[in-house]
Structure formats: structure tokens, C-alpha cells
Design a protein around this motif. Structure first.
Motif, mmCIF file in Angstrom:
data_model
loop_
_atom_site.group_PDB
_atom_site.id
_atom_site.type_symbol
_atom_site.label_atom_id
_atom_site.label_comp_id
_atom_site.label_asym_id
_atom_site.label_seq_id
_atom_site.Cartn_x
_atom_site.Cartn_y
_atom_site.Cartn_z
ATOM 1 N N HIS A 49 19.503 18.229 5.543
ATOM 2 C CA HIS A 49 18.707 18.695 6.676
ATOM 3 C C HIS A 49 19.537 19.610 7.589
ATOM 4 N N HIS B 144 19.173 23.791 8.703
ATOM 5 C CA HIS B 144 19.269 24.517 9.981
ATOM 6 C C HIS B 144 20.268 25.667 9.863
ATOM 7 N N HIS C 215 12.266 22.630 11.925
ATOM 8 C CA HIS C 215 11.621 21.422 11.413
ATOM 9 C C HIS C 215 10.216 21.710 10.890
ATOM 10 N N TYR D 92 10.780 15.201 9.748
ATOM 11 C CA TYR D 92 11.244 13.889 10.207
ATOM 12 C C TYR D 92 10.512 12.777 9.454
HETATM 13 ZN ZN LIG Z 1 16.911 18.919 12.638
#
Ligand SMILES: [Zn+2]
Length: 341
Positions: free
Chosen positions: A92, A96, A102, A152
Motif C-alpha cells: 500500500h 502511494h 486510496h 482500507y
Molecule cells: Zn494510504
């Protein structure tokens, strides 16, 4: 994480990183790097002297895990940090770094998920609201990806442990996590930012190279270690790591690898290297290696030994049988050494 109005992608799909084998989570960081390198167009490569690069920190209680979305351009060579601790998903954070935001913050997310704010800790609000300037997920015209590594998990930020805070509308009882792998939509999201696949440079005769293994976080060593961290003692100062490639004869496709420091050849047998004897180079098949370009159109090299029909390995065995094209122990990269500095 603050949302930049725009982000910089990494040039040529290459993201240099500083190997940090002492990092507490180094083995999982390497697994994430390999997932990216094996499945997408980008390539994380160990840094030599690139101006822009990432490095991995280990700090607990830090809320900003990735310093920048995309490449943080700087002209002072200070690099950009990625903080990895037990609260992070490694893949994850690399997402970025590549420039992804996200998935659950894309502008059309309310059609797909319901974020239950009442059950969520306030500290999580900023990470779960729709971002006004949204790049690289819905504006790529890709379907919503509930199993994205940039999404998430379903109990994120729950005030009460285990309570669901994000519900997937098409299947409200479905539990979901933030995976440490890339599904097809995630791969596509990355490749749309990086449409040009990284391609490894083939070694040329009469040049000097280090032979690097990402899996081992080190380079092929002519000494008894077999593999040595390439940052020891200083980058590009250890001639035990320097190899020259020479074709056995111009049409055979077999090569020898000559170590500059020890004046010996890379050997497929247990001795690892073998001293030079006149004439042996031509006839001794243990010294002959074929270079195969493999994985995703040409990201890594494999070295096949002629006598043993096995492949150079970063594992304890030095050479091993072929298992698959993406067996990480037999994946190598050549990096040219600049000896004239
Ligand atoms: Zn993040």
C-alpha cells in the motif's frame, strides 16, 4: 495524507530505493517490491547515484507513512522516506510512492461503499473522505476495486475493535482486507500511470558489472560469502563484486564471468569461483553461463550453467534447479560499475 493537486510519476518507470536489510520489516518490504516488479511495468531498483529515490524508515507512532504521493522532486539528493511499521501494509505504501491515492476516497465511492462514521475514530475521517482532486482511480475509468491494495479494510479505524466501519454495498456482509498482493485491476491502475514497461539492460562485453539479487538484497561476491550487501563498505568500492562478461565464442551464446579482484571465473560447481588456467575457459562447461531475459517482457536475468543445467541462485546452494520463471532466488540484474570515478 495531504492530497497534492498533481503528482510526479517516476521517469522511465524506475524507482530507486536504498536497500536497508537491517530494517525490522525488510523481508516483507522486499516481498512488496517483488510483487510490484514481477507484476507491473515499474521496477524498484537499488539506488546507485540517482538524485530522486526512496528510503525506508522504521518509526512507530508516525501518521504520515509515505512522504509523498508520486515522486518528490528534489535537487539536493535527500530522497523521500517511506515509513514501515507494524501498522503498515507495505505494498500500500509503495502504491502511494507510485502516485496512487486510496481507492475508497475516489469520487464515486458512495455508489459502492458506505462509510459508517459513527463507528469510526475521528482520526480516520481525513483518510476516508472523498478527495476533491482525485487521480488515478476513477479518472482512469477503471471499475471500483474493493480488493485493491489501496482500499482500507472493513474495520478500519473502528472505535470498538472488530466493528465494521466500511460496508460494501453490493454485498454488505462481505468482509474485506487490504491485500498484500495486486489483483488485475490494481495492476491496470499502476500500468496506466506507467504505460512503458521497464526493460533490463543486457550486459555488454568489456564492461564491468555488479550482479544484484533483490531477493538477497546483495550482490554476487567472489569471496566465500557468495552474496554480499552492496553497500559494504561503501557503494562501488568492493572489487569482489565486480564481474566482466565475455562470450566464449561469438556465436555460442555461452559466456564466462570474470571477477576482477580474485582473477577467477564464476563456476557452477561447489567451489563457486575457479582460478584461471590457460585453455580451461573454452572447454570447461562449469564456467559457461547463458543469460536469459525473463519476467514480464524483460525485467530480470537468469544465468543458466552449461555443465549443470542449473541456475545461479542467491540461496545457500549457489546453483539450483529451474522451478519457474519468477523463482526469486534465480532472478538477477546487472548494474554497470563506474570505475572511472
Ligand atoms: Zn494510504
Amino acid at each position: 495524507m495531504p492530497t497534492p493537486a498533481k503528482f510526479l510519476p517516476w521517469p522511465d518507470s524506475i524507482i530507486p530505493y536504498v536497500p536497508n536489510p537491517k530494517h525490522k520489516f525488510w523481508s516483507t518490504i522486499i516481498a512488496a517490491i517483488m510483487e510490484m516488479n514481477l507484476k507491473t511495468n515499474v521496477q524498484f531498483i537499488p539506488r546507485t547515484n540517482e538524485l530522486n529515490y526512496i528510503y525506508f524508515k522504521y518509526e512507530t507512532d508516525v501518521c504520515n507513512q509515505s512522504e509523498c504521493i508520486g515522486m518528490k522532486y528534489s535537487d539536493d539528493g535527500s530522497g523521500q522516506f517511506v515509513n514501515i511499521n507494524k501498522n503498515c501494509r507495505n505494498l500500500h505504501e509503495l502504491g502511494h510512492v507510485l502516485g496512487l491515492i486510496h481507492e475508497h476516497q475516489r469520487s464515486d465511492r458512495d455508489q459502492y461503499i458506505h462509510v459508517i462514521k459513527d463507528k469510526m475514530d475521528e482520526s480516520c475521517f481525513s483518510q476516508t473522505q472523498i478527495q476533491a482532486i482525485c487521480h488515478n482511480s476513477d479518472n482512469q475509468q477503471l471499475p471500483y476495486n474493493i480488493h485493491s491494495f489501496m482500499h482500507y479494510w472493513c474495520t478500519s479505524g473502528a472505535k470498538t475493535n472488530g466493528q465494521q466501519t466500511i460496508v460494501y454495498r453490493p454485498n454488505p456482509s462481505m468482509k474485506f482486507d487490504t491485500p498484500e498482493y495486486l489483483n488485475d485491476l490494481s495492476i491496470e491502475a499502476i500500468n496506466r500511470i506507467y504505460p512503458t514497461p521497464y526493460q533490463i539492460e543486457l550486459p555488454a562485453n568489456n564492461c564491468t558489472y555488479k550482479l544484484h539479487s533483490i531477493q538477497a538484497s546483495g550482490c554476487l561476491d567472489a569471496g566465500p560469502h557468495h552474496i554480499r550487501s552492496d553497500s559494504y563498505p561503501l557503494p562501488d568500492t568492493n572489487p569482489y563484486l565486480y564481474w566482466q562478461i565475455e562470450q566464449v565464442c561469438s556465436t555460442s551464446g555461452w559466456n564466462v564471468l570474470w571477477n576482477v579482484q580474485t582473477q577467477s571465473y564464476l563456476d557452477g560447481g561447489p567451489s563457486h569461483t575457479r582460478n584461471y588456467h590457460h585453455g580451461e575457459q573454452e572447454t570447461n562447461h562449469y564456467l559457461h553461463w547463458k543469460i536469459h531475459v525473463v519476467v514480464n517482457g524483460g525485467k530480470f536475468l537468469q544465468l543458466e550453467n552449461r555443465a549443470k543445467s542449473m541456475y545461479l541462485s542467491c540461496g545457500k546452494k549457489h546453483v539450483k534447479k529451474f522451478e519457474s520463471n519468477d523463482d526469486q532466488q534465480i532472478l538477477w540484474s546487472f548494474y554497470r560499475v563506474c570505475l572511472d570515478r
